[in-house]
Design a protein around this motif. Structure first.
Motif, PDB file in Angstrom:
ATOM      1  N   GLY A   1       0.815  -1.206   0.000  1.00 38.91           N
ATOM      2  CA  GLY A   1       0.000   0.000   0.000  1.00 38.91           C
ATOM      3  C   GLY A   1       0.851   1.261   0.000  1.00 38.91           C
ATOM      4  N   SER A   2       1.972   1.232   0.713  1.00 39.06           N
ATOM      5  CA  SER A   2       2.834   2.412   0.755  1.00 39.06           C
ATOM      6  C   SER A   2       3.532   2.623  -0.586  1.00 39.06           C
ATOM      7  N   ILE A   3       3.856   1.567  -1.284  1.00 33.14           N
ATOM      8  CA  ILE A   3       4.467   1.696  -2.606  1.00 33.14           C
ATOM      9  C   ILE A   3       3.459   2.277  -3.590  1.00 33.14           C
ATOM     10  N   LEU A   4       2.225   1.811  -3.501  1.00 33.68           N
ATOM     11  CA  LEU A   4       1.166   2.335  -4.355  1.00 33.68           C
ATOM     12  C   LEU A   4       0.908   3.811  -4.069  1.00 33.68           C
ATOM     13  N   LEU A   5       0.900   4.183  -2.805  1.00 33.35           N
ATOM     14  CA  LEU A   5       0.699   5.581  -2.417  1.00 33.35           C
ATOM     15  C   LEU A   5       1.828   6.464  -2.936  1.00 33.35           C
ATOM     16  N   LYS A   6       3.059   5.986  -2.829  1.00 34.81           N
ATOM     17  CA  LYS A   6       4.207   6.741  -3.342  1.00 34.81           C
ATOM     18  C   LYS A   6       4.137   6.902  -4.855  1.00 34.81           C
ATOM     19  N   ALA A   7       3.730   5.855  -5.543  1.00 30.71           N
ATOM     20  CA  ALA A   7       3.608   5.928  -7.003  1.00 30.71           C
ATOM     21  C   ALA A   7       2.517   6.912  -7.398  1.00 30.71           C
ATOM     22  N   LEU A   8       1.407   6.898  -6.701  1.00 34.90           N
ATOM     23  CA  LEU A   8       0.313   7.835  -6.967  1.00 34.90           C
ATOM     24  C   LEU A   8       0.745   9.271  -6.704  1.00 34.90           C
ATOM     25  N   LEU A   9       1.452   9.489  -5.612  1.00 38.04           N
ATOM     26  CA  LEU A   9       1.967  10.823  -5.293  1.00 38.04           C
ATOM     27  C   LEU A   9       2.944  11.309  -6.358  1.00 38.04           C
ATOM     28  N   LEU A  10       3.812  10.434  -6.821  1.00 37.03           N
ATOM     29  CA  LEU A  10       4.754  10.787  -7.879  1.00 37.03           C
ATOM     30  C   LEU A  10       4.024  11.142  -9.167  1.00 37.03           C
ATOM     31  N   LEU A  11       2.981  10.395  -9.500  1.00 39.09           N
ATOM     32  CA  LEU A  11       2.184  10.677 -10.690  1.00 39.09           C
ATOM     33  C   LEU A  11       1.522  12.052 -10.587  1.00 39.09           C
ATOM     34  N   VAL A  12       0.961  12.370  -9.438  1.00 38.20           N
ATOM     35  CA  VAL A  12       0.321  13.678  -9.238  1.00 38.20           C
ATOM     36  C   VAL A  12       1.344  14.806  -9.354  1.00 38.20           C
ATOM     37  N   VAL A  13       2.501  14.633  -8.747  1.00 42.64           N
ATOM     38  CA  VAL A  13       3.552  15.657  -8.826  1.00 42.64           C
ATOM     39  C   VAL A  13       3.994  15.858 -10.268  1.00 42.64           C
ATOM     40  N   CYS A  14       4.125  14.784 -11.025  1.00 47.64           N
ATOM     41  CA  CYS A  14       4.520  14.896 -12.434  1.00 47.64           C
ATOM     42  C   CYS A  14       3.454  15.624 -13.250  1.00 47.64           C
ATOM     43  N   ILE A  15       2.194  15.301 -13.034  1.00 39.62           N
ATOM     44  CA  ILE A  15       1.116  15.957 -13.773  1.00 39.62           C
ATOM     45  C   ILE A  15       1.067  17.441 -13.435  1.00 39.62           C
TER      46      ILE A  15
END
Length: 68
Positions: free
Chosen positions: A3-17
């Motif tokens: 879950g923490s890896i998924l959360l980090k990936a989602l956060l990275l995606l939002v920051v990139c967008i």
């Protein structure tokens, strides 16, 4: 752990967008006020969804041309 890896990936995606959005002009920050003797500053966020749609459509057409 997963879950923490998924959360980090989602956060990275939002920051990139958000970063791409500021770079491409989808989002614009501006400020007003804060002159001599005025302690108040207004910060405005302007969103241009039409610009984002145009960029997405241009990207889609380039991808279609490349894959055909």
């Amino acid at each position: 752990m997963r879950g923490s890896i998924l959360l980090k990936a989602l956060l990275l995606l939002v920051v990139c967008i958000v970063g791409i959005g500021f770079y491409r002009g989808w989002f614009v920050l501006s400020r007003q006020g804060g002159g001599a003797g005025d302690p108040k500053v207004e910060v405005n966020l302007t969103v241009d969804p039409e610009k984002a749609k145009e960029d997405v459509q241009a990207l889609e057409s380039k991808v279609r041309e490349a894959t055909d």
